[in-house]
Design a protein around this motif. Structure first.
Motif, PDB file in Angstrom:
ATOM      1  N   LYS A  75      14.614  13.586 -36.290  1.00 43.76           N
ATOM      2  CA  LYS A  75      15.050  14.791 -35.587  1.00 43.76           C
ATOM      3  C   LYS A  75      14.259  15.000 -34.303  1.00 43.76           C
ATOM      4  CE  LYS A  75      16.403  19.538 -36.690  1.00 43.76           C
ATOM      5  NZ  LYS A  75      16.423  20.572 -37.759  1.00 43.76           N
ATOM      6  N   LEU A  76      14.959  15.029 -33.190  1.00 41.64           N
ATOM      7  CA  LEU A  76      14.349  15.358 -31.903  1.00 41.64           C
ATOM      8  C   LEU A  76      14.449  16.859 -31.674  1.00 41.64           C
ATOM      9  CD1 LEU A  76      15.465  12.798 -29.161  1.00 41.64           C
ATOM     10  CD2 LEU A  76      13.155  13.179 -30.001  1.00 41.64           C
ATOM     11  N   ASP A  77      13.507  17.411 -30.881  1.00 38.59           N
ATOM     12  CA  ASP A  77      13.602  18.814 -30.497  1.00 38.59           C
ATOM     13  C   ASP A  77      14.942  19.065 -29.810  1.00 38.59           C
ATOM     14  OD1 ASP A  77      11.056  19.325 -31.436  1.00 38.59           O
ATOM     15  OD2 ASP A  77      10.115  18.935 -29.494  1.00 38.59           O
ATOM     16  N   GLN A  78      15.469  20.247 -30.034  1.00 37.35           N
ATOM     17  CA  GLN A  78      16.774  20.568 -29.455  1.00 37.35           C
ATOM     18  C   GLN A  78      16.753  20.458 -27.934  1.00 37.35           C
ATOM     19  OE1 GLN A  78      18.299  24.408 -30.561  1.00 37.35           O
ATOM     20  NE2 GLN A  78      20.317  24.019 -29.735  1.00 37.35           N
ATOM     21  N   TRP A  79      15.659  20.897 -27.306  1.00 39.23           N
ATOM     22  CA  TRP A  79      15.604  20.846 -25.851  1.00 39.23           C
ATOM     23  C   TRP A  79      15.640  19.405 -25.354  1.00 39.23           C
ATOM     24  CZ3 TRP A  79      12.103  18.377 -22.769  1.00 39.23           C
ATOM     25  CH2 TRP A  79      10.882  17.997 -23.330  1.00 39.23           C
ATOM     26  N   ARG A  80      15.080  18.465 -26.130  1.00 44.14           N
ATOM     27  CA  ARG A  80      15.098  17.061 -25.722  1.00 44.14           C
ATOM     28  C   ARG A  80      16.524  16.505 -25.772  1.00 44.14           C
ATOM     29  NH1 ARG A  80      10.631  14.181 -24.843  1.00 44.14           N
ATOM     30  NH2 ARG A  80       8.616  15.135 -25.320  1.00 44.14           N
ATOM     31  N   LEU A  81      17.279  16.886 -26.776  1.00 40.40           N
ATOM     32  CA  LEU A  81      18.674  16.428 -26.867  1.00 40.40           C
ATOM     33  C   LEU A  81      19.489  16.967 -25.695  1.00 40.40           C
ATOM     34  CD1 LEU A  81      19.238  16.839 -30.714  1.00 40.40           C
ATOM     35  CD2 LEU A  81      19.026  14.693 -29.453  1.00 40.40           C
ATOM     36  N   TRP A  82      19.311  18.247 -25.392  1.00 44.37           N
ATOM     37  CA  TRP A  82      20.015  18.822 -24.238  1.00 44.37           C
ATOM     38  C   TRP A  82      19.550  18.165 -22.935  1.00 44.37           C
ATOM     39  CZ3 TRP A  82      24.390  21.098 -24.189  1.00 44.37           C
ATOM     40  CH2 TRP A  82      24.805  21.908 -25.265  1.00 44.37           C
ATOM     41  N   ALA A  83      18.242  17.897 -22.841  1.00 44.63           N
ATOM     42  CA  ALA A  83      17.709  17.250 -21.645  1.00 44.63           C
ATOM     43  C   ALA A  83      18.282  15.850 -21.474  1.00 44.63           C
ATOM     44  CB  ALA A  83      16.181  17.195 -21.715  1.00 44.63           C
ATOM     45  N   LEU A  84      18.418  15.116 -22.573  1.00 44.96           N
ATOM     46  CA  LEU A  84      19.030  13.786 -22.520  1.00 44.96           C
ATOM     47  C   LEU A  84      20.472  13.874 -22.028  1.00 44.96           C
ATOM     48  CD1 LEU A  84      17.805  11.995 -25.777  1.00 44.96           C
ATOM     49  CD2 LEU A  84      17.753  11.025 -23.480  1.00 44.96           C
ATOM     50  N   LEU A  85      21.206  14.820 -22.579  1.00 42.04           N
ATOM     51  CA  LEU A  85      22.611  14.987 -22.216  1.00 42.04           C
ATOM     52  C   LEU A  85      22.753  15.330 -20.740  1.00 42.04           C
ATOM     53  CD1 LEU A  85      25.484  15.029 -23.383  1.00 42.04           C
ATOM     54  CD2 LEU A  85      25.149  17.449 -23.935  1.00 42.04           C
ATOM     55  N   LEU A  86      21.933  16.257 -20.272  1.00 43.88           N
ATOM     56  CA  LEU A  86      21.989  16.659 -18.867  1.00 43.88           C
ATOM     57  C   LEU A  86      21.498  15.550 -17.947  1.00 43.88           C
ATOM     58  CD1 LEU A  86      20.706  20.338 -19.151  1.00 43.88           C
ATOM     59  CD2 LEU A  86      23.038  19.583 -18.612  1.00 43.88           C
ATOM     60  N   PHE A  87      20.447  14.859 -18.367  1.00 42.97           N
ATOM     61  CA  PHE A  87      19.887  13.798 -17.519  1.00 42.97           C
ATOM     62  C   PHE A  87      20.907  12.700 -17.249  1.00 42.97           C
ATOM     63  CE2 PHE A  87      17.939   9.549 -17.394  1.00 42.97           C
ATOM     64  CZ  PHE A  87      17.306   9.635 -16.159  1.00 42.97           C
ATOM     65  N   VAL A  88      21.529  12.148 -18.306  1.00 47.58           N
ATOM     66  CA  VAL A  88      22.465  11.035 -18.086  1.00 47.58           C
ATOM     67  C   VAL A  88      23.687  11.506 -17.303  1.00 47.58           C
ATOM     68  CG1 VAL A  88      21.698   9.724 -20.099  1.00 47.58           C
ATOM     69  CG2 VAL A  88      23.580  11.354 -20.363  1.00 47.58           C
ATOM     70  N   LEU A 142      25.724  10.027 -28.895  1.00 49.67           N
ATOM     71  CA  LEU A 142      24.646  10.256 -29.855  1.00 49.67           C
ATOM     72  C   LEU A 142      24.055  11.663 -29.748  1.00 49.67           C
ATOM     73  CD1 LEU A 142      22.775   6.833 -29.591  1.00 49.67           C
ATOM     74  CD2 LEU A 142      24.183   7.632 -31.492  1.00 49.67           C
ATOM     75  N   THR A 143      23.839  12.139 -28.520  1.00 49.81           N
ATOM     76  CA  THR A 143      23.210  13.453 -28.374  1.00 49.81           C
ATOM     77  C   THR A 143      24.127  14.580 -28.835  1.00 49.81           C
ATOM     78  OG1 THR A 143      23.892  13.488 -26.037  1.00 49.81           O
ATOM     79  CG2 THR A 143      21.643  12.805 -26.516  1.00 49.81           C
ATOM     80  N   ILE A 144      25.402  14.500 -28.516  1.00 48.32           N
ATOM     81  CA  ILE A 144      26.339  15.537 -28.976  1.00 48.32           C
ATOM     82  C   ILE A 144      26.420  15.538 -30.493  1.00 48.32           C
ATOM     83  CG2 ILE A 144      28.772  16.201 -29.031  1.00 48.32           C
ATOM     84  CD1 ILE A 144      28.951  15.345 -26.100  1.00 48.32           C
ATOM     85  N   ALA A 145      26.509  14.357 -31.095  1.00 48.05           N
ATOM     86  CA  ALA A 145      26.551  14.277 -32.556  1.00 48.05           C
ATOM     87  C   ALA A 145      25.284  14.851 -33.177  1.00 48.05           C
ATOM     88  CB  ALA A 145      26.749  12.833 -32.997  1.00 48.05           C
ATOM     89  N   ALA A 146      24.123  14.509 -32.606  1.00 47.70           N
ATOM     90  CA  ALA A 146      22.848  15.000 -33.139  1.00 47.70           C
ATOM     91  C   ALA A 146      22.745  16.518 -33.025  1.00 47.70           C
ATOM     92  CB  ALA A 146      21.686  14.329 -32.413  1.00 47.70           C
ATOM     93  N   LEU A 147      23.150  17.058 -31.887  1.00 49.07           N
ATOM     94  CA  LEU A 147      23.116  18.508 -31.704  1.00 49.07           C
ATOM     95  C   LEU A 147      24.011  19.218 -32.714  1.00 49.07           C
ATOM     96  CD1 LEU A 147      23.180  18.707 -27.802  1.00 49.07           C
ATOM     97  CD2 LEU A 147      21.408  19.703 -29.259  1.00 49.07           C
ATOM     98  N   LEU A 148      25.223  18.721 -32.888  1.00 50.94           N
ATOM     99  CA  LEU A 148      26.169  19.376 -33.791  1.00 50.94           C
ATOM    100  C   LEU A 148      25.712  19.293 -35.245  1.00 50.94           C
ATOM    101  CD1 LEU A 148      29.582  18.254 -32.232  1.00 50.94           C
ATOM    102  CD2 LEU A 148      28.471  20.487 -32.068  1.00 50.94           C
TER     103      LEU A 148
END
Length: 246
Positions: A21-34, A162-168
């Motif tokens: 499990k990654l921190d939620q902010w890291r998942l959002w940051a990954l999504l926004l970064f790419v 991956l990030t959307i799936a992990a967040l959901l």
């Protein structure tokens, strides 16, 4: 564990980002970064022209790929380094099946669209090859550029998936199958829209053909859990499209 489409029946490996499990902010940051990095990259490539092929390769191909990989690895705390793990030979066998289905779909959809009176936008790189005085050199240059550009496209699509799936799953409490299904659709949609420049904003083509082609590439990734089979399939597909221009 509930299996998703195309997962190996006896594969105990989880998807990356879902097993730790990654921190939620890291998942959002990954999504926004790419997403932002890709928009900046496309805009940069469209507006800046270099005087030499070497400069174009360095600043339009190698540097963006290096930034993309570095950012993804940093924000995921190294978890996504597993994207580059060694695939199995059987992964390429599955990729070959998906490639044939992708090619068949693309040809059938393009033919059907034209039969219904729709138009198809010309791929920008293929057009450059066709209009070049030395088509073979132009073809080789486009393929060498694709070595870097398609890595960016694969990273964008797979990281979004991956990030959307992990967040959901981890933070919004969706079921695993529903989360991966939604992530699949959004990855396909964004991949299709990414090609707005290549196909001159032909939305029907981007959504009905290009976006659906991502389904077969995502299926290849889901089966292998590594980026290489879908990357190789993507390279071959573009290589054939460019070859047709010659």
């Amino acid at each position: 564990m509930q299996r998703f489409w195309f997962e190996r029946k006896n594969d105990q490996r989880e998807f990356l980002l879902l097993d730790t499990k990654l921190d939620q902010w890291r998942l959002w940051a990954l999504l926004l970064f790419v997403s932002i990095a890709t928009v900046v990259w496309v805009a940069f490539a469209k507006t800046v022209t270099f005087n030499s092929y070497l400069a174009t390769t360095v600043f339009d191909d190698v540097l963006p790929m290096t930034i993309m990989i570095g950012g993804v690895l940093y924000l995921s705390q190294g978890q996504l380094s597993q994207l580059f793990s060694k695939p199995r030979w059987s992964d390429f066998g599955f990729a070959a099946v998906m490639f044939i289905l992708q090619l068949a779909y693309a040809l059938a959809a393009a033919t059907g669209l034209q039969a219904l009176g729709g138009s198809l936008g010309e791929n920008g790189s293929a057009t450059e090859i066709a209009e070049s005085n030395n088509k073979l050199v132009a073809y080789c240059q486009s393929i060498s550029s694709d070595l870097f550009d398609l890595m960016n496209e694969e990273l964008l699509s797979i990281v979004i998936f991956l990030t959307i799936a992990a967040l959901l799953i981890q933070y919004y409490h969706f079921s695993r199958r529903a989360s991966l299904g939604i992530a699949m659709l959004l990855s396909m949609l964004i991949f299709g829209l990414l090609h707005f420049q290549a196909y001159d904003w032909n939305l029907v083509q981007m959504l009905a053909i290009i976006a659906v082609e991502r389904f077969f590439l995502n299926a290849t990734f889901i089966h292998s859990k590594t980026i290489w089979p879908s990357y190789v399939a993507h390279m071959i597909f573009d290589g054939l499209a460019f070859l047709a221009a010659i």
